[in-house]
Design a protein around this motif. Structure first.
Motif, PDB file in Angstrom:
ATOM      1  N   ILE A 238      11.713  42.906  29.375  1.00  0.00           N
ATOM      2  CA  ILE A 238      12.122  44.203  29.844  1.00  0.00           C
ATOM      3  C   ILE A 238      13.353  44.679  28.506  1.00  0.00           C
ATOM      4  N   GLY A 239      12.793  44.757  27.765  1.00  0.00           N
ATOM      5  CA  GLY A 239      13.121  44.953  26.096  1.00  0.00           C
ATOM      6  C   GLY A 239      15.327  45.309  26.362  1.00  0.00           C
ATOM      7  N   LEU A 240      15.668  44.150  27.025  1.00  0.00           N
ATOM      8  CA  LEU A 240      17.392  44.237  27.512  1.00  0.00           C
ATOM      9  C   LEU A 240      18.019  43.210  27.074  1.00  0.00           C
ATOM     10  N   SER A 241      19.444  42.916  26.341  1.00  0.00           N
ATOM     11  CA  SER A 241      19.613  41.694  26.249  1.00  0.00           C
ATOM     12  C   SER A 241      20.809  41.519  27.051  1.00  0.00           C
ATOM     13  N   GLY A 242      21.726  40.667  27.115  1.00  0.00           N
ATOM     14  CA  GLY A 242      22.728  40.141  27.994  1.00  0.00           C
ATOM     15  C   GLY A 242      24.092  41.082  27.888  1.00  0.00           C
ATOM     16  N   ALA A 243      24.218  41.608  26.932  1.00  0.00           N
ATOM     17  CA  ALA A 243      24.694  42.768  26.471  1.00  0.00           C
ATOM     18  C   ALA A 243      24.743  43.924  27.719  1.00  0.00           C
ATOM     19  N   ASP A 244      24.004  44.338  28.177  1.00  0.00           N
ATOM     20  CA  ASP A 244      23.360  44.920  29.413  1.00  0.00           C
ATOM     21  C   ASP A 244      23.387  44.538  30.767  1.00  0.00           C
ATOM     22  N   VAL A 245      23.498  43.261  31.182  1.00  0.00           N
ATOM     23  CA  VAL A 245      23.929  42.476  31.956  1.00  0.00           C
ATOM     24  C   VAL A 245      25.119  43.595  32.643  1.00  0.00           C
ATOM     25  N   ASP A 246      25.091  43.927  33.714  1.00  0.00           N
ATOM     26  CA  ASP A 246      26.869  44.331  34.737  1.00  0.00           C
ATOM     27  C   ASP A 246      26.874  42.596  35.197  1.00  0.00           C
ATOM     28  N   TRP A 247      26.120  42.141  35.954  1.00  0.00           N
ATOM     29  CA  TRP A 247      26.791  40.995  36.497  1.00  0.00           C
ATOM     30  C   TRP A 247      25.832  39.937  36.802  1.00  0.00           C
ATOM     31  N   ILE A 248      25.938  38.470  35.821  1.00  0.00           N
ATOM     32  CA  ILE A 248      25.571  37.743  36.309  1.00  0.00           C
ATOM     33  C   ILE A 248      25.917  36.921  37.160  1.00  0.00           C
ATOM     34  N   VAL A 249      23.858  36.239  37.983  1.00  0.00           N
ATOM     35  CA  VAL A 249      24.422  36.404  39.484  1.00  0.00           C
ATOM     36  C   VAL A 249      23.894  34.464  38.941  1.00  0.00           C
ATOM     37  N   PRO A 250      24.806  33.587  38.973  1.00  0.00           N
ATOM     38  CA  PRO A 250      24.147  32.228  38.545  1.00  0.00           C
ATOM     39  C   PRO A 250      23.602  31.434  39.987  1.00  0.00           C
ATOM     40  N   HIS A 251      22.755  30.130  39.776  1.00  0.00           N
ATOM     41  CA  HIS A 251      23.103  28.985  40.274  1.00  0.00           C
ATOM     42  C   HIS A 251      24.299  28.389  40.641  1.00  0.00           C
ATOM     43  N   GLN A 252      25.292  28.769  41.452  1.00  0.00           N
ATOM     44  CA  GLN A 252      26.678  27.590  41.335  1.00  0.00           C
ATOM     45  C   GLN A 252      26.459  26.499  41.525  1.00  0.00           C
ATOM     46  N   ALA A 253      25.894  25.491  40.538  1.00  0.00           N
ATOM     47  CA  ALA A 253      26.329  24.313  40.357  1.00  0.00           C
ATOM     48  C   ALA A 253      27.294  23.352  39.566  1.00  0.00           C
ATOM     49  N   ASN A 254      27.528  23.840  38.998  1.00  0.00           N
ATOM     50  CA  ASN A 254      28.938  23.537  37.845  1.00  0.00           C
ATOM     51  C   ASN A 254      30.033  24.121  37.691  1.00  0.00           C
ATOM     52  N   ILE A 255      31.450  24.910  37.665  1.00  0.00           N
ATOM     53  CA  ILE A 255      31.485  25.230  36.289  1.00  0.00           C
ATOM     54  C   ILE A 255      31.329  25.720  35.497  1.00  0.00           C
ATOM     55  N   ARG A 256      31.100  24.282  34.298  1.00  0.00           N
ATOM     56  CA  ARG A 256      31.036  24.104  32.957  1.00  0.00           C
ATOM     57  C   ARG A 256      29.429  24.497  32.765  1.00  0.00           C
TER      58      ARG A 256
END
Length: 324
Positions: A238-256
Motif C-alpha cells: 500500500i505504498g507505506l513503510s515502517g516510518a508511517d506506522v503509528d503502532w506495531i501490535v506484534p505477537h507477544q512471544a518474547n520481548i527480544r
C-alpha cells in the motif's frame, strides 16, 4: 469506492488466576530473573480447571460486541483462531455461536498456531470484501497451559491463557491508504521448519493431545527475519513503510523478538504495544489481547495506522496492516 473491513469493536478476557514467575521456582531450576531476562515475561494467566477455550472466547466476544454496540444477531459469521480447541470437533467457533445465541450465519476455526489471528483476520477481510458477510466476529483464544510439559523450564514458563476479539464490518472507503479498516495482508508458511515448534501428539499419531516442544534459539533467528520481512511486504503493498506506522501490535512471544523486529524495521519501541510482561505468550490470542489492552490504555486511537505480525508453528507467519 472500495469495500473495507473496519474494526467496530474490541474486547478481551483473561482468566482470574495470575501466575507470577516466582511460582515456577518451587518446582523448577529457574528464577524470576532468569525468565524476565530471557523473555520479558513477569506473569501470565492460567484458566481454571473447569474453563475451556470456548469459555474464554465467549467472554472476549461479548466484550467486543458490547464495545461495538452490537448483538449476536448482527453477526454473519464467527472465526476463531486457536490451537487448543475444547474438542477435536466440532469447532470452538460453533460453541461460541451457540453460547451467544446466534442461530444463523456460519462459524469455523483457523489453526496457524501463534500466527492464527493474522490468518483469521485475513480470511475475515476476504469474506467481507467478497460480499460473503457484512459483519464478522474474529476471535483468538487459547488454553496453552493444557499442553505444557511442566518439567521443561525452557517452554512451560513462556505461555499463558486468554482470549481477544474484534468485530469487523464492511464499510466503503476511497481506496487509499487513508481508509479505515484492513488495508493489506501478507501470509506465509514453510513446513520444512515444523520441528522448531510443534506438539508431540495428535489424533492420527498418538491419540493424545501431546506436549509443546520448541527449539528456542533457531526459532528466534527465524522469527526476527521473517517478521520484519512480512511486515515490510504488507506495508509496501500500500505504498507505506515502517516510518508511517503509528503502532506495531506484534505477537507477544518474547520481548527480544519484539525488540529485534522493531529495530530491523527502524521503528522505535515507543511505537510498539507490549503486553508480554503481563500475559506471556498466549499464541493466537496475543494480538487481539494486545489490541484491546492498547485501546484500554488510551494508546490506540481512531485513525491510527497499525501493523500486526506473528509467527508460529508450521512455520507459519504473516502480517496485517489496518487503520483503526
Amino acid at each position: 469506492m472500495t469495500l473495507r473491513a473496519v474494526v467496530e469493536g474490541v474486547g478481551h478476557y483473561l482468566p482470574d488466576r495470575i501466575v507470577p514467575n516466582s511460582e515456577f521456582e518451587k518446582s523448577l531450576d529457574t528464577s524470576d530473573e532468569w525468565i524476565r531476562t530471557r523473555s520479558g515475561i513477569e506473569r501470565r494467566h492460567f484458566a481454571a480447571d473447569d474453563q475451556t477455550t470456548s469459555d474464554l472466547a465467549v467472554r472476549a466476544a461479548r466484550a467486543a460486541l458490547g464495545d461495538a454496540g452490537l448483538s449476536a444477531s448482527d453477526v454473519d459469521g464467527i472465526i476463531v483462531a486457536t490451537s487448543t480447541p475444547d474438542l477435536t470437533f466440532p469447532s470452538v467457533a460453533t460453541m461460541v455461536q451457540q453460547e451467544l445465541g446466534m442461530t444463523r450465519g456460519f462459524a469455523f476455526d483457523v489453526q496457524a498456531v501463534c500466527a492464527g489471528f493474522v490468518y483469521a483476520l485475513t480470511n475475515a477481510n476476504a469474506l467481507i470484501v467478497a460480499g460473503q458477510a457484512q459483519c464478522l466476529l474474529v476471535i483468538g483464544a487459547e488454553t496453552f497451559s493444557r499442553i505444557m510439559d511442566w518439567n521443561d523450564r525452557s517452554t512451560c514458563v513462556l505461555f499463558g491463557d486468554g482470549a481477544g476479539a474484534l468485530v469487523l464490518r464492511g464499510q466503503e472507503g476511497k481506496g487509499s491508504n487513508e481508509d479505515r479498516g484492513i488495508l493489506s495482508a501478507d501470509l506465509n508458511s514453510d513446513g520444512r521448519y515444523r520441528e522448531m515448534l510443534y506438539v508431540d501428539g495428535g489424533v492420527s499419531t498418538t491419540g493424545e493431545a501431546g506436549k509443546l516442544r520448541m527449539q528456542g534459539n533457531p526459532l528466534f533467528r527465524q522469527a526476527v527475519e521473517k517478521l520484519a520481512s512480512t511486515a515490510e511486504t504488507a506495508l509496501a503493498k500500500i505504498g507505506l513503510s515502517g516510518a508511517d506506522v503509528d503502532w506495531i501490535v506484534p505477537h507477544q512471544a518474547n520481548i527480544r523478538i519484539i525488540q529485534g523486529t522493531a529495530k530491523k524495521m527502524g521503528v522505535s519501541m515507543d511505537h510498539v504495544i507490549v503486553t508480554v510482561q503481563d500475559h506471556g505468550n498466549t499464541s493466537a490470542a496475543s494480538i487481539p489481547l494486545a489490541l484491546s489492552v492498547g485501546v484500554e490504555r488510551g494508546q490506540i486511537k481512531r485513525g491510527d495506522l497499525l501493523l500486526s505480525e506473528a509467527i508460529g508453528g508450521g512455520l507459519a507467519w504473516g502480517s496485517v496492516v489496518l487503520r483503526w
